[in-house]
Design an enzyme around this catalytic site. Structure first.
Site, PDB file in Angstrom:
ATOM      1  CB  ALA A  42      -3.735  23.918  -5.331  1.00 38.71           C
ATOM      2  CD  GLN A  44      -7.632  17.019  -2.565  1.00 39.07           C
ATOM      3  OE1 GLN A  44      -6.754  16.175  -2.463  1.00 39.07           O
ATOM      4  NE2 GLN A  44      -8.631  17.119  -1.695  1.00 39.07           N
ATOM      5  CB  SER A  45      -1.025  20.873  -2.264  1.00 35.65           C
ATOM      6  OG  SER A  45       0.379  20.808  -2.272  1.00 35.65           O
ATOM      7  CG  ASN A  46      -0.108  15.322  -5.304  1.00 32.73           C
ATOM      8  OD1 ASN A  46      -1.025  14.716  -4.757  1.00 32.73           O
ATOM      9  ND2 ASN A  46      -0.057  15.511  -6.616  1.00 32.73           N
ATOM     10  CB  ALA A  77       0.225  20.428   1.186  1.00 38.32           C
TER      11      ALA A  77
END
Length: 364
Positions: A100, A102-104, A106
């Site tokens: 998504a 705001q992917s942690n 990523a």
């Protein structure tokens, strides 16, 4: 000391000896797999006594996987130790993953690729419809780019796995050697990171003479919970594991976790069987959907910031924390004495949601 107390002490000592022996066996089993050291492990196990006193239930501890160190830390670092090693073993020079906005995951993947000298392509799915530039460009997205990743967006509902495969084919035609990491790092390879975490937590408990009754955490792409399920089964632990869902309905979430736990146990190849009853998810705290703030999450994040000096993210760990607090208040954990909350990190996402919290400005 009464005879009953002596018998209890002997039984406790025998149980700890068995657990310690099984943890050693599990460590040997995990050592067969390629692994690159990326995290600051073991992460701390700390009491949250102000929160415990405030809630009036069991003593609550926090397993600080926000302290794994890689790009401000988080749970994905444990998974990436095994995933990036597998990528290296396959001769990859480029990492592809998705998540998504705001992917942690990523962010930590971009950091791991940078540390290991690999290119990184990140596909971000818009699951909220938010257009504020803080959400689309700040927080984790800013850090993705700082780590040198190529970041591109996709609309909500896109088949992200298909998009990664298409990108991989393009990169192959350009002479690159891509390696695809699934969303959240959640496959049987990545889940080994949380098989290892289960062992690590059990050993910390033995060192402290602490009996952990329950372990609570946020659950989404299923890799963290599946790894913990398999790891706890491997050491024959009776810890009550509970995932607080952040996206899917309960039936779907539990089935995803169970399926991956079985695959992880098979991949581990250590004679571990998975009991379906060990997979528990409470998905009553998702709210409007993944990444969409809830009042409970806001209250939980503010409460921990003000009482324990800890920061939790608004998408994942914050909703897990909301579930923990609400369940403790409702007496869900009964006569349990010690509960551990697994802090999966992600505070960088707070900067993508500056308007989610009703915070006053400076005072004179």
């Amino acid at each position: 000391m009464s005879d009953n107390n002596v018998l209890q002490d002997v039984k406790s000592s025998g149980t700890q000896d068995l657990t310690a022996s099984l943890c050693k066996d599990l460590s040997i089993a995990l050592a067969r797999f390629p692994r690159v050291r990326l995290g600051h492990l073991p992460t701390p196990l700390e009491p949250m006594d102000r929160l415990s006193a405030l809630l009036g239930g069991p003593r609550i501890w926090v397993k600080r996987d926000d302290c794994t160190g890689l790009s401000s830390g988080g749970n994905k670092t444990r998974k990436l130790e095994f995933l990036m090693a597998d990528a290296q073993a396959q001769g990859a020079d480029t990492i592809i993953t998705q998540g998504a906005t705001q992917s942690n995951h990523a962010r930590q993947t971009a950091a791991a690729a940078a540390k290991l000298g690999m290119a990184c392509h990140i596909l971000l799915e818009d699951r909220t419809g938010y257009e504020d530039t803080n959400y689309t460009l700040n927080g984790n997205v800013l850090m993705d780019r700082l780590h040198g990743a190529m970041v591109s967006g996709r609309s909500g509902g896109t088949d992200m796995n298909a998009e990664m495969e298409t990108l991989a084919e393009t990169l192959l035609s350009q002479g690159r050697a891509p390696y695809i990491i699934p969303g959240g790092g959640s496959n049987a390879i990545g889940a080994l990171g949380y098989v290892n975490c289960a062992r690590e937590l059990a050993e910390q408990a033995i060192d402290r003479g602490l009996k952990i009754d329950a372990l609570v955490h946020a659950t989404g792409s299923s890799g963290t919970q599946a790894g913990l399920v398999a790891g706890l089964a491997a050491i024959q632990s009776d810890i009550h594991l509970l995932g607080i869902g952040v996206r899917a309905p309960q039936d779907k979430q539990e089935q995803m976790v169970y399926d991956l736990a079985v695959k992880t146990a098979q991949h581990l190849n250590a004679g571990v069987s998975i009991d379906r009853k060990a997979v528990r998810a409470n998905c009553g705290y998702v709210g409007g959907g993944y990444g969409i703030p809830t009042d409970g999450m806001k209250a939980a994040v503010k409460l921990l910031a003000e009482t324990e000096g800890l920061l939790f993210d608004p998408v994942y760990s914050g909703k897990g924390l909301d579930g923990l607090i609400d369940l403790v208040r409702k007496g869900h954990f009964g006569d349990m004495e010690n509960i551990v909350f697994l802090h999966t990190g992600g505070s960088a996402a707070l900067f993508g949601y500056p308007d989610a919290f009703d915070l006053q400005g400076y005072t004179e």
